[in-house]
Design an enzyme around this catalytic site. Structure first.
Site, mmCIF file in Angstrom:
data_model
loop_
_atom_site.group_PDB
_atom_site.id
_atom_site.type_symbol
_atom_site.label_atom_id
_atom_site.label_comp_id
_atom_site.label_asym_id
_atom_site.label_seq_id
_atom_site.Cartn_x
_atom_site.Cartn_y
_atom_site.Cartn_z
ATOM 1 N N GLY A 161 -11.250 23.486 3.299
ATOM 2 C CA GLY A 161 -10.285 23.921 2.545
ATOM 3 C C GLY A 161 -10.524 23.570 1.194
ATOM 4 O O GLY A 161 -11.716 23.812 0.636
ATOM 5 N N LYS A 179 -13.647 12.941 5.268
ATOM 6 C CA LYS A 179 -12.824 13.991 4.741
ATOM 7 C C LYS A 179 -12.016 13.522 3.442
ATOM 8 O O LYS A 179 -11.087 12.779 3.890
ATOM 9 C CB LYS A 179 -12.298 15.116 5.490
ATOM 10 C CG LYS A 179 -11.440 16.204 5.081
ATOM 11 C CD LYS A 179 -11.071 17.266 5.896
ATOM 12 C CE LYS A 179 -10.255 16.802 6.968
ATOM 13 N NZ LYS A 179 -9.843 17.978 7.568
ATOM 14 N N ASP A 273 -5.165 27.352 12.761
ATOM 15 C CA ASP A 273 -6.075 27.425 11.641
ATOM 16 C C ASP A 273 -7.397 27.537 12.328
ATOM 17 O O ASP A 273 -8.288 26.836 11.825
ATOM 18 C CB ASP A 273 -6.035 26.303 10.729
ATOM 19 C CG ASP A 273 -6.676 26.594 9.351
ATOM 20 O OD1 ASP A 273 -6.798 27.720 8.880
ATOM 21 O OD2 ASP A 273 -6.893 25.797 8.698
#
Length: 441
Positions: A161, A179, A273
């Site tokens: 993203g 992340k 997702d």
């Protein structure tokens, strides 16, 4: 408390009273002389003669008795006071210990459930974390900073993203992926910690821990040596590392992860997702599903749920009505399967302001067997049995049907693909060594 502790002062008190020696008192008869002594004896004899049943009345010395009682009371009070202080000390210390234990248990439970994540960071202890498979660790920010060389650009291994993913080298034997996000995505951050701390499956990426530092949020995962499927297909290699059977094995791995979420989690989970960038590959190209920040319980249609997803993977019913079911994941899986077949992205830019979805482009050709081979990724063209190709194409077509009820369950998809994957790669297809080696080149 034991009873003998309570009765101890009473026993001591009794023993003191009965064991105390009588004070030496001078005899009355010895203190009298002469006629007085004789008259008293005579009086006593007469009294005995007149009252033969009457015994001598003992003389009680009240002053000495009161002194003994006072001393005994002081001793007992001292003992009772000492016992009370000792028990108070034990109780206070036990209360502190239980309070500390309760606080630690609560923090561990919150980390495991992702309900309320504390901002307290502690040093990472890998051996302790490894022993607790159901929990995640809390990393110290300075440790992450050192392991990523202050989050150097050279350590960026991907992007999820809007969040960058860094390689973290803790020592020569242990690496992880970190992340990095910010507080704007707090809900997704907590949601991912919540799900991944409870989910354990061979095809779902393992969350090792997290860190909160100021406005920054960090998630620490197991390291996946070959990055994401998106990078492999659309990066510099353009899918050259993925032969036909490896692509099918990746599809089977993702289907297994979704089957676990849809069929074996209680309550069932919709990932919401599914896309090639969220399919991670280890050093042997085993696939694992990642990024559960948008995951929800199956069947939720709450109006407060934020519309989320990635263009090209979102099913029509979600765009038009906000409807989310397990069939939403099946649609997105179908798009990933088309990427594996064609090597194309889910959305392709046609003109300056126009885009075309992979589904729209591929559907007319998927159902035409004469055109199907021509739309395959050049890296795998003419490397498979055409019957197997037709079967995979048919599965993809069913998965991306506009009507959710026409899409198969992910379990049916899995059972359709497993027979096409060689046994050596976790399927049920048996190949001779020569054929397998040829297809691996």
């Amino acid at each position: 408390m034991n009873l003998h502790v309570l009765f101890l002062p009473i026993v001591l008190f009794s023993a003191f009273l009965y064991a105390a020696p009588e004070p030496a008192m001078p005899s009355i008869s010895a203190s009298l002389h002469g006629p007085q002594r004789e008259s008293i004896f005579q009086f006593s004899a007469e009294a005995e003669a007149e009252s033969p049943g009457m015994s001598e009345t003992p003389i009680v010395h009240h002053q000495n008795l009161n002194k003994r009682i006072l001393i005994a009371l002081i001793v007992c009070s001292t003992l009772l006071g000492g016992i009370f202080l000792f028990l108070s000390y034990v109780w206070i210390n036990r209360h502190k210990y239980l309070k500390r234990s309760s606080r630690k248990s609560q923090e561990n439970m919150e980390a495991a459930n992702g309900v309320s994540i504390n901002t307290v960071n502690v040093k990472f202890n890998y051996s302790r974390m490894a022993d607790k498979k159901s929990s995640v660790a809390i990393f110290d920010f300075q440790l992450l900073e050192a392991a990523t060389d202050s989050f150097s650009k050279n350590n960026i291994v991907g992007e999820s993203g809007s969040r960058l993913v860094y390689r973290a080298c803790f020592d020569e034997h242990f690496q992880a992926a970190v992340k990095k996000g910010d507080s704007d995505a707090d809900r997704e951050f907590e949601n991912e910690v919540n799900w991944l701390s409870k989910i354990r499956h061979q095809n779902i990426v393992k969350l090792l821990g997290y860190c909160i530092h100021g406005e920054s949020r960090f998630l620490v995962y197991e390291m996946m040596g070959n990055g994401s499927l998106e990078t492999q297909l659309h990066g510099p290699n353009h899918g050259s590392s993925l032969n036909w059977h490896l692509r099918l094995r990746i599809a089977v791995d993702v289907a297994r992860a979704l089957e676990y979420l849809h069929e074996h989690c209680n309550p069932p989970v919709v990932h919401r997702d599914i896309k090639s960038s969220n399919v991670l590959l280890d050093s042997n190209f085993n696939a694992k599903l990642s990024d559960f920040g948008l995951a929800i319980t199956s069947g939720m249609q709450d109006k407060n749920i934020k519309m989320s997803g990635t263009l090209g993977y979102v099913p029509p019913e979600y765009i038009s009505h906000g409807k989310l079911t397990d069939k939403s994941d099946v649609y997105a899986f179908g798009v990933v399967l088309l990427e594996l077949l064609t090597g194309r992205k889910s959305i392709e830019k046609m003109l300056s302001d126009q885009y075309q979805s992979l589904v729209t482009w591929a559907m007319p050709q998927l159902t035409d067997r004469s055109k199907l081979p021509s739309i395959l990724d050049p890296e795998i063209r003419d490397t498979m049995d055409l019957k197997h190709l037709y079967q995979v194409a048919a599965v993809a077509v069913l998965c991306v049907q506009p009507e959710p009820s026409y899409r198969p369950l992910i379990t049916d998809v899995l059972h359709s693909l497993i027979p096409l994957v060689p046994v050596e790669l976790g399927g049920s297809l048996r190949l001779t060594e020569s054929v397998f080696a040829e297809n691996s080149n």
